[in-house]
Design an enzyme around this catalytic site. Sequence first.
Site, mmCIF file in Angstrom:
data_model
loop_
_atom_site.group_PDB
_atom_site.id
_atom_site.type_symbol
_atom_site.label_atom_id
_atom_site.label_comp_id
_atom_site.label_asym_id
_atom_site.label_seq_id
_atom_site.Cartn_x
_atom_site.Cartn_y
_atom_site.Cartn_z
ATOM 1 N N GLU A 55 0.826 -1.203 0.000
ATOM 2 C CA GLU A 55 0.000 0.000 0.000
ATOM 3 C C GLU A 55 0.867 1.262 0.000
ATOM 4 O O GLU A 55 0.626 2.212 -0.754
ATOM 5 C CB GLU A 55 -0.914 0.022 1.230
ATOM 6 C CG GLU A 55 -1.786 -1.212 1.371
ATOM 7 C CD GLU A 55 -1.181 -2.281 2.250
ATOM 8 O OE1 GLU A 55 -1.892 -2.780 3.131
ATOM 9 O OE2 GLU A 55 0.005 -2.624 2.047
ATOM 10 N N CYS A 79 -2.010 -3.819 7.340
ATOM 11 C CA CYS A 79 -1.534 -4.130 8.689
ATOM 12 C C CYS A 79 -1.849 -2.981 9.637
ATOM 13 O O CYS A 79 -2.088 -1.850 9.232
ATOM 14 C CB CYS A 79 -0.046 -4.447 8.678
ATOM 15 S SG CYS A 79 1.022 -3.027 8.362
ATOM 16 N N ALA A 166 14.644 -53.796 -0.088
ATOM 17 C CA ALA A 166 14.816 -55.240 0.060
ATOM 18 C C ALA A 166 15.702 -55.520 1.273
ATOM 19 O O ALA A 166 16.303 -54.616 1.860
ATOM 20 C CB ALA A 166 15.432 -55.822 -1.200
ATOM 21 N N SER A 171 16.980 -50.320 -2.923
ATOM 22 C CA SER A 171 15.634 -49.757 -3.042
ATOM 23 C C SER A 171 15.364 -49.115 -4.399
ATOM 24 O O SER A 171 14.291 -48.568 -4.621
ATOM 25 C CB SER A 171 15.412 -48.702 -1.949
ATOM 26 O OG SER A 171 16.357 -47.656 -2.061
ATOM 27 N N ARG A 210 14.260 -32.821 -11.270
ATOM 28 C CA ARG A 210 14.644 -32.976 -12.669
ATOM 29 C C ARG A 210 13.439 -33.379 -13.512
ATOM 30 O O ARG A 210 12.465 -33.935 -13.014
ATOM 31 C CB ARG A 210 15.737 -34.052 -12.784
ATOM 32 C CG ARG A 210 16.971 -33.764 -11.928
ATOM 33 C CD ARG A 210 18.044 -34.837 -12.075
ATOM 34 N NE ARG A 210 17.596 -36.159 -11.659
ATOM 35 C CZ ARG A 210 17.586 -36.577 -10.390
ATOM 36 N NH1 ARG A 210 17.969 -35.760 -9.414
ATOM 37 N NH2 ARG A 210 17.181 -37.784 -10.085
ATOM 38 N N THR A 274 14.135 -43.789 9.082
ATOM 39 C CA THR A 274 14.546 -43.237 10.380
ATOM 40 C C THR A 274 14.089 -41.796 10.531
ATOM 41 O O THR A 274 13.474 -41.419 11.537
ATOM 42 C CB THR A 274 16.072 -43.326 10.547
ATOM 43 O OG1 THR A 274 16.474 -44.701 10.480
ATOM 44 C CG2 THR A 274 16.501 -42.743 11.891
ATOM 45 N N LEU A 275 14.374 -40.967 9.527
ATOM 46 C CA LEU A 275 14.001 -39.556 9.617
ATOM 47 C C LEU A 275 12.491 -39.382 9.490
ATOM 48 O O LEU A 275 11.886 -38.584 10.221
ATOM 49 C CB LEU A 275 14.712 -38.751 8.535
ATOM 50 C CG LEU A 275 14.589 -37.233 8.652
ATOM 51 C CD1 LEU A 275 15.208 -36.732 9.950
ATOM 52 C CD2 LEU A 275 15.246 -36.529 7.462
ATOM 53 N N ALA A 278 10.957 -40.156 12.732
ATOM 54 C CA ALA A 278 11.239 -39.127 13.733
ATOM 55 C C ALA A 278 10.285 -37.947 13.586
ATOM 56 O O ALA A 278 9.789 -37.407 14.583
ATOM 57 C CB ALA A 278 12.692 -38.661 13.614
#
Length: 348
Positions: A55, A79, A166, A171, A210, A274-275, A278
Amino acid sequence: MTVRDVERNAMRRALALAVNGPAGFNPQVGAVILAPDGRILAEGWHRGAGTAHAEVDALSRLSPGEAEGATAVVTLEPCNHTGRTGPCSRALLSAGISRVLYAVDDPGVVSAGGADTLRAAGVEVEAGVLGDEGRELLSSWLTVQRLGRPHVTVKWAQSLDGRAAASDGTSRWITGAAARQDVHRRRAMADAIVVGTGTVLSDDPSLTARDADGALLADQPRPVVIGERQTPPEAAVRRHPREPLFFSSHDLSRVLDDLRRQGVQRVFVEGGPTLASAFVRAGLVDEVLAYVAPTLLGGPRLALDDIGVETIGAAVRLTLSSVERLGDDILLVARCAPTPSPANVKDS
């Protein structure tokens, strides 16, 4: 209050102007100042933290008194607080604006209230003009305001029996080309892609987005590696077009806070069981993307490990939002229950 076609067109222009500003900690906001006869007097947008809000940017292009009786069309509620800059509501009043239209309410605890200030001073205010388009523009930013942290999507690929690899750890590739291309498309939509050091050391991923021919897409997520083990100097992630971030902390909330301060709004977690576990265990997951291949692997390598569920009553319940066929694979998109956290918004 009747919204004229010329005002709706001005809001469309303001939405287009908003995307000129940087996406990040602050919202992208555009503004158009209209003369009483509908002519555009000035345009503006927010150029980043510490710069004039949209503004004020638009008003700065006018001579003193030129905005008297004009209409301000803004994508976000003006604001009402003083940060690095002053309140836009007061700037509009000082300029003599007599009518304000905006698309989206400001969700901030401190910054909201501009509409009420304007109305109290006798200004006509209309909220929600092209509100759907405004919320779409600000969707990621609004989510961050609600959560108080970046939006987190956790992705994994699994066999039909729930295995991510596997028994020997291999993977590539559980899913087919169509599913993998969908992952790259979604990577490009994120601000950061997060993995653990275990994934970096075992798979050496590039963490780029990609196209089907292997060329880099225009938008690249910033790579983030979490874990105490060192990432080798020759790791592919260090050749990413964007500088990677490394966190040795296991405090995922602190990691997300740090990422938010750096303008990250959308986090894409691809870090292995694991991540992923978590993040789920910490209650920091908003969306799950599970790519399921019609393959059986058996063995111990599950897509998730311990997430802190010891009884069926404690299960993490999700809402399935879509199911999509990608070649021979299926993508399940599920959302977790929202966990709002009050947060102020504009850095100003």
